[in-house]
Design a protein around this motif. Structure first.
Motif, PDB file in Angstrom:
ATOM      1  N   TYR A 174      -0.851  -2.650   3.651  1.00 48.05           N
ATOM      2  CA  TYR A 174      -1.627  -2.795   2.416  1.00 48.05           C
ATOM      3  C   TYR A 174      -0.736  -3.389   1.336  1.00 48.05           C
ATOM      4  CZ  TYR A 174       0.780   1.608   1.369  1.00 48.05           C
ATOM      5  OH  TYR A 174       1.732   2.581   1.197  1.00 48.05           O
ATOM      6  N   GLY A 175      -1.344  -4.032   0.362  1.00 43.47           N
ATOM      7  CA  GLY A 175      -0.597  -4.656  -0.718  1.00 43.47           C
ATOM      8  C   GLY A 175      -0.297  -3.692  -1.849  1.00 43.47           C
ATOM      9  N   PRO A 176       0.655  -4.038  -2.715  1.00 44.87           N
ATOM     10  CA  PRO A 176       1.066  -3.134  -3.795  1.00 44.87           C
ATOM     11  C   PRO A 176      -0.012  -2.862  -4.833  1.00 44.87           C
ATOM     12  CG  PRO A 176       2.135  -5.283  -3.996  1.00 44.87           C
ATOM     13  CD  PRO A 176       1.469  -5.252  -2.668  1.00 44.87           C
ATOM     14  N   MET A 196       0.734   3.332  12.345  1.00 43.20           N
ATOM     15  CA  MET A 196       1.553   2.984  11.181  1.00 43.20           C
ATOM     16  C   MET A 196       0.668   2.329  10.133  1.00 43.20           C
ATOM     17  SD  MET A 196       5.027   3.407  11.660  1.00 43.20           S
ATOM     18  CE  MET A 196       5.875   2.039  10.885  1.00 43.20           C
ATOM     19  N   ILE A 197       0.887   2.674   8.868  1.00 40.86           N
ATOM     20  CA  ILE A 197       0.263   1.954   7.759  1.00 40.86           C
ATOM     21  C   ILE A 197       1.326   1.833   6.676  1.00 40.86           C
ATOM     22  CG2 ILE A 197      -0.805   4.116   6.934  1.00 40.86           C
ATOM     23  CD1 ILE A 197      -3.005   2.271   5.658  1.00 40.86           C
ATOM     24  N   SER A 198       1.775   0.609   6.416  1.00 43.33           N
ATOM     25  CA  SER A 198       2.939   0.379   5.565  1.00 43.33           C
ATOM     26  C   SER A 198       2.609  -0.469   4.351  1.00 43.33           C
ATOM     27  CB  SER A 198       4.039  -0.328   6.369  1.00 43.33           C
ATOM     28  OG  SER A 198       4.258   0.290   7.610  1.00 43.33           O
ATOM     29  N   MET A 239      -7.548   2.007   0.942  1.00 45.13           N
ATOM     30  CA  MET A 239      -6.997   1.725   2.266  1.00 45.13           C
ATOM     31  C   MET A 239      -7.890   2.253   3.383  1.00 45.13           C
ATOM     32  SD  MET A 239      -4.716   1.593  -0.131  1.00 45.13           S
ATOM     33  CE  MET A 239      -3.035   1.523  -0.703  1.00 45.13           C
ATOM     34  N   THR A 240      -9.153   2.534   3.087  1.00 41.38           N
ATOM     35  CA  THR A 240     -10.031   3.089   4.125  1.00 41.38           C
ATOM     36  C   THR A 240     -10.253   2.146   5.306  1.00 41.38           C
ATOM     37  OG1 THR A 240     -11.949   2.443   2.800  1.00 41.38           O
ATOM     38  CG2 THR A 240     -11.218   4.715   2.615  1.00 41.38           C
ATOM     39  N   PRO A 241     -10.342   0.814   5.124  1.00 38.39           N
ATOM     40  CA  PRO A 241     -10.518  -0.050   6.305  1.00 38.39           C
ATOM     41  C   PRO A 241      -9.362   0.089   7.297  1.00 38.39           C
ATOM     42  CG  PRO A 241     -11.087  -1.256   4.325  1.00 38.39           C
ATOM     43  CD  PRO A 241     -10.437   0.015   3.877  1.00 38.39           C
ATOM     44  N   GLN A 242      -8.138   0.084   6.770  1.00 35.92           N
ATOM     45  CA  GLN A 242      -6.979   0.212   7.654  1.00 35.92           C
ATOM     46  C   GLN A 242      -6.946   1.588   8.315  1.00 35.92           C
ATOM     47  OE1 GLN A 242      -7.047  -0.843   4.426  1.00 35.92           O
ATOM     48  NE2 GLN A 242      -5.189  -2.014   3.909  1.00 35.92           N
ATOM     49  N   LEU A 243      -7.239   2.619   7.528  1.00 32.50           N
ATOM     50  CA  LEU A 243      -7.209   3.972   8.074  1.00 32.50           C
ATOM     51  C   LEU A 243      -8.331   4.203   9.082  1.00 32.50           C
ATOM     52  CD1 LEU A 243      -6.306   5.961   4.846  1.00 32.50           C
ATOM     53  CD2 LEU A 243      -4.857   5.649   6.857  1.00 32.50           C
ATOM     54  N   GLY A 292       0.645   3.555  -3.781  1.00 35.11           N
ATOM     55  CA  GLY A 292       0.053   3.273  -2.480  1.00 35.11           C
ATOM     56  C   GLY A 292      -0.020   4.477  -1.564  1.00 35.11           C
ATOM     57  N   PRO A 293       1.087   5.191  -1.328  1.00 35.49           N
ATOM     58  CA  PRO A 293       1.035   6.350  -0.445  1.00 35.49           C
ATOM     59  C   PRO A 293       0.093   7.450  -0.933  1.00 35.49           C
ATOM     60  CG  PRO A 293       3.283   5.588  -0.664  1.00 35.49           C
ATOM     61  CD  PRO A 293       2.476   4.816  -1.671  1.00 35.49           C
ATOM     62  N   ALA A 294      -0.042   7.614  -2.261  1.00 37.66           N
ATOM     63  CA  ALA A 294      -0.973   8.613  -2.783  1.00 37.66           C
ATOM     64  C   ALA A 294      -2.415   8.211  -2.469  1.00 37.66           C
ATOM     65  CB  ALA A 294      -0.778   8.786  -4.287  1.00 37.66           C
TER      66      ALA A 294
END
Length: 392
Positions: A207-209, A175-177, A214-218, A238-240
């Motif tokens: 991740y924040g707005p 999950m990444i939200s 977001m590569t670290p989380q991914l 964010g999702p893009a």
């Protein structure tokens, strides 16, 4: 004295962000009666403008068309509209103004969960019906007497996604939200129902707005053993970004997005990386692909044609939420044969089988949305377009 002066100043400033649709009120003697005032507070500008702008355009178009046909109950409709810019405090101020100064009989608006939640106490206290266009389940659960909404809940979106994952044999996910109101709410709802489908979240990132990478989380998700798919609850840019970073990292696992990105703008923002992404969405995105026997087809095709002709822009599900909101309200007023707020509220709650752009609505005293997973379609992005994946 200071409070009074401050309030006058705030109202004066608000004038520049409000629109009152009155141009169609002078078309003939049949519309000579006092107008029925309907309020709307939307995020037509600011970070949520991709949601609020099509909602605003839709409401204006519908009210103008409605007045050309004779209004409601032989009276013209006046849309009193304010732009909160995505600011919850402004939204609450405008909600108060709609009730105290504009004397609206009902409200269709609330682009985001945050602005909606800020306005709910105002309309509940005033006993004025409020049909929200925002997504979170908290808007209608617990049920509040005067609050309804048109978009599917985040819980329903989770269920639709997990149904598809289960059918594909995907049981272990990452999950990444987003940490915005929508992202947090949908993540929470997904976590509540995920076990019902035999699925486990092995890693849970956020991740924040305003985050731009977001590569670290991914990478953490990529390096977690046994993950079979990834789900990204969120909306906005964010999702893009997640989708582009996902492709850049060479992650080959199925990627699911939420209904919060169900518009052509997401495909444009994500670019080629969007290929293969799946998400639940209403029928509006695949209007021309619906079966001729589908009761929604004539409704969504008519709305799509009207909106795109008038604006020169592709239709989005967000405008569809506004379309359904104003349609549900007008239907309720016509069935109630009254503009008394309590009677309008009762008629909205009594809605049965209303065919909208988002689905078929049936409200009850315990359900102020009236949509289930069956009104969602599972779509996959292929060649820059939406391709239905519903099982026959």
């Amino acid at each position: 004295m200071q409070q009074t002066a401050a309030r006058r100043a705030l109202r004066a400033a608000a004038v520049v962000t409000s629109v009152t649709i009155t141009s169609a009120l002078t078309i003939g003697p049949s519309l000579a009666a006092d107008p029925i005032k309907i309020g709307s507070v939307l995020s037509a500008t600011g970070p949520a403008s991709f949601l609020g702008d099509p909602e605003q355009k839709t409401l204006k178009l519908f009210v103008e068309a409605l007045n050309k046909k004779g209004g409601i109950l032989g009276r013209p409709v006046e849309l009193v509209l304010y732009d909160d810019g995505g600011d919850a405090n402004k939204a609450r101020t405008f909600a108060t103004r709609l009730i105290e100064d504009d004397k609206v009989v009902a409200m269709v608006g609330g682009t985001t969960t945050g602005t909606t939640m800020a306005m709910i106490p105002v309309f509940e206290d005033a006993k004025i019906p409020f049909i929200s266009l925002a997504g979170a389940i908290e808007i209608v659960e617990p049920v509040r007497a005067f609050v309804f909404k048109t978009p599917h809940t985040d819980k329903t979106a989770c269920q639709k996604i997990f149904e598809d994952m289960k059918a594909r044999g995907l049981t272990k996910i990452g999950m990444i939200s987003g940490t915005d109101g929508f992202g947090k709410s949908m993540r929470a709802q997904c976590m509540k129902v995920i076990g019902d489908y035999g699925i486990t979240a092995l890693v849970d990132e956020s991740y924040g707005p305003t985050d731009a990478d977001m590569t670290p989380q991914l990478n953490k998700i990529k390096n977690t053993a046994d993950v079979q798919a990834v789900l990204n609850p969120g909306f906005g840019q964010g999702p893009a970004i997640v989708t582009r970073n996902y492709a850049q990292l060479g992650i080959k696992l199925p990627l699911y997005q939420s209904h919060g990105v169900a518009s052509k703008s997401f495909i444009e923002l994500a670019g080629p990386a969007a290929e293969g992404v799946r998400l639940p969405a209403p029928a509006l995105l695949i209007a021309d692909k619906l079966a001729d026997t589908d009761p929604q087809k004539p409704v969504v095709m008519d709305y799509k044609k009207s909106y795109e002709t008038a604006t020169g822009q592709p239709v989005s599900t967000f405008g569809g939420y506004g379309f359904d909101g104003i349609q549900l309200l007008v239907s309720a007023i016509e069935r109630a044969k009254s503009v008394e707020p309590q009677k309008i509220r009762d008629a909205i709650e009594g809605t049965k089988g209303h065919v909208g752009a988002t689905g078929l609505y049936t409200m009850t005293p315990t359900d102020h949305l009236g949509l289930g997973t069956e009104s969602f379609h599972m779509l996959e992005i292929k060649g820059g377009d939406w391709v239905p994946q519903d099982k026959k």
